[in-house]
Design an enzyme around this catalytic site. Sequence first.
Site, PDB file in Angstrom:
ATOM      1  N   ASP A  15       0.814  -1.249   0.038  1.00  0.00           N
ATOM      2  CA  ASP A  15       0.101  -0.243  -0.116  1.00  0.00           C
ATOM      3  C   ASP A  15       0.792   1.105   0.023  1.00  0.00           C
ATOM      4  O   ASP A  15       1.656   1.643   0.911  1.00  0.00           O
ATOM      5  CB  ASP A  15      -0.927   0.029   1.248  1.00  0.00           C
ATOM      6  CG  ASP A  15      -2.371   0.644   1.139  1.00  0.00           C
ATOM      7  OD1 ASP A  15      -2.300   1.716   0.396  1.00  0.00           O
ATOM      8  OD2 ASP A  15      -3.105  -0.225   1.537  1.00  0.00           O
ATOM      9  N   ASP A  32      -3.166   4.502  -2.043  1.00  0.00           N
ATOM     10  CA  ASP A  32      -4.345   5.057  -1.371  1.00  0.00           C
ATOM     11  C   ASP A  32      -4.552   6.392  -1.712  1.00  0.00           C
ATOM     12  O   ASP A  32      -3.657   7.483  -1.880  1.00  0.00           O
ATOM     13  CB  ASP A  32      -3.587   5.149   0.116  1.00  0.00           C
ATOM     14  CG  ASP A  32      -4.606   5.432   1.047  1.00  0.00           C
ATOM     15  OD1 ASP A  32      -5.382   4.871   1.306  1.00  0.00           O
ATOM     16  OD2 ASP A  32      -4.497   6.745   1.752  1.00  0.00           O
ATOM     17  N   GLU A  44      -6.514   3.634  -5.842  1.00  0.00           N
ATOM     18  CA  GLU A  44      -7.842   3.638  -4.923  1.00  0.00           C
ATOM     19  C   GLU A  44      -8.604   4.892  -5.765  1.00  0.00           C
ATOM     20  O   GLU A  44      -8.173   5.927  -5.562  1.00  0.00           O
ATOM     21  CB  GLU A  44      -7.448   3.843  -3.546  1.00  0.00           C
ATOM     22  CG  GLU A  44      -8.866   3.378  -2.787  1.00  0.00           C
ATOM     23  CD  GLU A  44      -8.923   4.364  -1.493  1.00  0.00           C
ATOM     24  OE1 GLU A  44      -9.550   3.845  -0.693  1.00  0.00           O
ATOM     25  OE2 GLU A  44      -8.074   5.230  -1.175  1.00  0.00           O
ATOM     26  N   HIS A 104     -11.185  -3.224   4.094  1.00  0.00           N
ATOM     27  CA  HIS A 104     -11.103  -2.748   5.689  1.00  0.00           C
ATOM     28  C   HIS A 104     -11.733  -1.532   5.903  1.00  0.00           C
ATOM     29  O   HIS A 104     -11.533  -1.109   7.061  1.00  0.00           O
ATOM     30  CB  HIS A 104      -9.190  -2.592   5.812  1.00  0.00           C
ATOM     31  CG  HIS A 104      -8.681  -1.387   4.915  1.00  0.00           C
ATOM     32  ND1 HIS A 104      -8.957  -1.584   3.528  1.00  0.00           N
ATOM     33  CD2 HIS A 104      -8.361  -0.413   5.120  1.00  0.00           C
ATOM     34  CE1 HIS A 104      -8.400  -0.573   2.918  1.00  0.00           C
ATOM     35  NE2 HIS A 104      -8.163   0.409   4.038  1.00  0.00           N
ATOM     36  N   ASP A 105     -12.233  -0.831   4.791  1.00  0.00           N
ATOM     37  CA  ASP A 105     -13.207   0.373   5.176  1.00  0.00           C
ATOM     38  C   ASP A 105     -14.598   0.312   5.231  1.00  0.00           C
ATOM     39  O   ASP A 105     -15.282   1.000   5.405  1.00  0.00           O
ATOM     40  CB  ASP A 105     -12.590   1.417   4.015  1.00  0.00           C
ATOM     41  CG  ASP A 105     -11.241   2.026   4.140  1.00  0.00           C
ATOM     42  OD1 ASP A 105     -10.683   2.122   5.299  1.00  0.00           O
ATOM     43  OD2 ASP A 105     -10.925   2.520   3.173  1.00  0.00           O
TER      44      ASP A 105
HETATM   45  O1  ISL Z   1     -13.385   4.562   4.695  1.00  0.00           O
HETATM   46  C1  ISL Z   1     -13.830   5.704   4.633  1.00  0.00           C
HETATM   47  C2  ISL Z   1     -14.542   6.303   5.100  1.00  0.00           C
HETATM   48  O2  ISL Z   1     -14.965   5.211   6.199  1.00  0.00           O
HETATM   49  C3  ISL Z   1     -13.281   6.294   2.786  1.00  0.00           C
HETATM   50  O3  ISL Z   1     -14.209   7.304   2.769  1.00  0.00           O
HETATM   51  C4  ISL Z   1     -11.941   6.198   3.053  1.00  0.00           C
HETATM   52  O4  ISL Z   1     -11.560   7.445   4.017  1.00  0.00           O
HETATM   53  C5  ISL Z   1     -11.459   6.593   1.870  1.00  0.00           C
HETATM   54  O5  ISL Z   1     -11.888   5.516   0.957  1.00  0.00           O
HETATM   55  C6  ISL Z   1      -9.835   6.523   1.828  1.00  0.00           C
HETATM   56  O6  ISL Z   1      -9.472   5.654   2.448  1.00  0.00           O
HETATM   57  C7  ISL Z   1      -8.259   5.241   2.335  1.00  0.00           C
HETATM   58  O7  ISL Z   1      -7.316   6.270   3.166  1.00  0.00           O
HETATM   59  C8  ISL Z   1      -7.638   6.642   4.551  1.00  0.00           C
HETATM   60  C9  ISL Z   1      -7.557   5.338   5.303  1.00  0.00           C
HETATM   61  O8  ISL Z   1      -8.297   5.652   6.450  1.00  0.00           O
HETATM   62  C10 ISL Z   1      -8.366   4.168   4.589  1.00  0.00           C
HETATM   63  O9  ISL Z   1      -8.410   3.031   5.365  1.00  0.00           O
HETATM   64  C11 ISL Z   1      -7.855   3.853   3.441  1.00  0.00           C
HETATM   65  O10 ISL Z   1      -8.256   2.868   2.466  1.00  0.00           O
HETATM   66  C12 ISL Z   1      -6.742   7.487   4.758  1.00  0.00           C
HETATM   67  O11 ISL Z   1      -5.272   7.172   4.338  1.00  0.00           O
END
Ligand code: ISL
Length: 548
Positions: A99, A201, A246, A321-322
């Site tokens: 990542d 990311d 992403e 994971h989100d």
């Molecule tokens: O998971 C979200 C809100 O709950 C999404 O809006 C998320 O913030 C967005 O997809 C970006 O996610 C990525 O970057 C974030 C991190 O917290 C997430 O885990 C990651 O997948 C910040 O780095």
Amino acid sequence: DPSQPWWKESIVYQIYPRSFKDSNGDGIGDLRGILEKLDYIQSLGVDAIWLNPIFSSPNDDNGYDISDYCNIMDDFGTMQDFDDLLAAMHQRGLRLILDLVANHSSDEHPWFIESRKSRDNPYREYYHWYPAENGVPPKRFSFFDVKNDAWKYDALTDAYYLRYFSEKQPDLNWENPDLRREIYSIMRFWLDKGIDGFRMDVIPFISKDTTWPPVQVYSEGPSLHQHLQEMHDEVLQHYDMVSIAEGVGVTPEKALNFVDPDRRELNLLYHFEGMDIGYIPGEYKVPDPDGVDLLEFKKVYTAWDKVFEHRGWGTIYLGNHDQPRMLSRWGNDGPAFANAAAKLLMTFLLSHRATPFFYAGDELGMTNIRFDYIDDYRDIETINQYERIRQEVGDLKAFMDNQKMTARDNGRTPFQWTAGPNAGFTTGEPWLKVNPNHETVNAAAQETNPDSPLNYFRRLVALRRQHKTLVYGTYTLIDPTHPQVYAYTRSLEQEQLLVLLNFSNDPADIQVPGKDLDVLISNLPGVSQAASGLVHLMPWQALIARIH
Ligand code: ISL
Ligand code: CA
């Protein structure tokens, strides 16, 4: 197909390292834990592993706040552990995707520690600063801030810094070429070690219009594609690797701007449109009381297939994971239907013309944990939103109810290896509670049961490998308005496959093309087709059949 890049035929298994396997009893999953479980991963038949961030981090956002990009997080182990893991994976023919979190760093990164010291510090321009004598900066929202404010005032230099996520995640300034060079050298560091790709990311956020106009959408800033082309020229093109955006906020119309091969940018885009289905539009993660609209679901995934019909290549996922667990969100995790629904969702994911990103634990049918108490949550997003609603004297009860369905921690509970204490994840105290249903839902029990979701997943992976039609075949939606069944064909050369998925708690009938279905896989015994061609499906029945 050797004329095609490997990542089109790969199945990617996503591991959240903190929750997969703890090797030393501190309650936190780690790299040695993953190494111990490589036999299991290989037994699934998957091709690549994507690991969420494993780099040094104060863990404000579980590793998405990086303080040293070229070191391993203490909780996860050492560089030696990493080298051992990568070597062991490659020995087994498994690829590794890391990542890349380059939109922001940790506020404990040396760059930021320097940057905030003085206005003329050499690292000042590595971040976005807004001098306070210019007034309050134009409003921007933050995902994780208690006040929802993306500008954080820093008294030391009397200026605000930008951070779209938590206050410990300051946004990096990609308009500065020195910063871009640093990121490219970090990328080379890992690629030279032999990793096989990066998941990037929030990459659509990296470029910012630093005149800070009032905008609704923060992604796809003015120099984004210039930066990605430069990254391609400087780094990506020199390696046999996959690059995955992403794609937060990226619409079907814009997707090819990232992955059209002629543009020389990235390979794959991980889109988000599906993740809004079942939530009330315009609100942040509030479940629609009417649940998921299957017709909308079909429309979204059909439209995304179309995007890459002639150029580029798609991805598909239903959980990560989100997100909450896919079975709880898109299926039915109640005892009557959980196993069938878990298998149906796998069938959906592995029968599309796109690279599947399969989230660890979904092969067992893991479910949401649905915490009752705020103290059980570990995720900064839930904790800070709770605090905001508390301060605003909002409806905390409604918030807590919604979190049972939407919170990110639902998808982050420890992997359920056994029925034993802490699901065999750790001998210590797990960093996040283990789901009590591990007594029935666990890998050990499923291993010995030929009908388990786990063993169905293995058969499905093998089927996708045998039938290239499932990878490359043309996708055609059947009966778009059928309220219960998602049905489509996949065809390639002489072969035509039919996929039927009953996304409902009731039996369903559907008219299909072709007779004498030659069923290749089904999650429930018995498929009956009437002379008329009508197929009768049980609740949550899924099948893939060859048709003639
Ligand atoms: O998971 C979200 C809100 O709950 C999404 O809006 C998320 O913030 C967005 O997809 C970006 O996610 C990525 O970057 C974030 C991190 O917290 C997430 O885990 C990651 O997948 C910040 O780095
Ligand atoms: Ca550990």
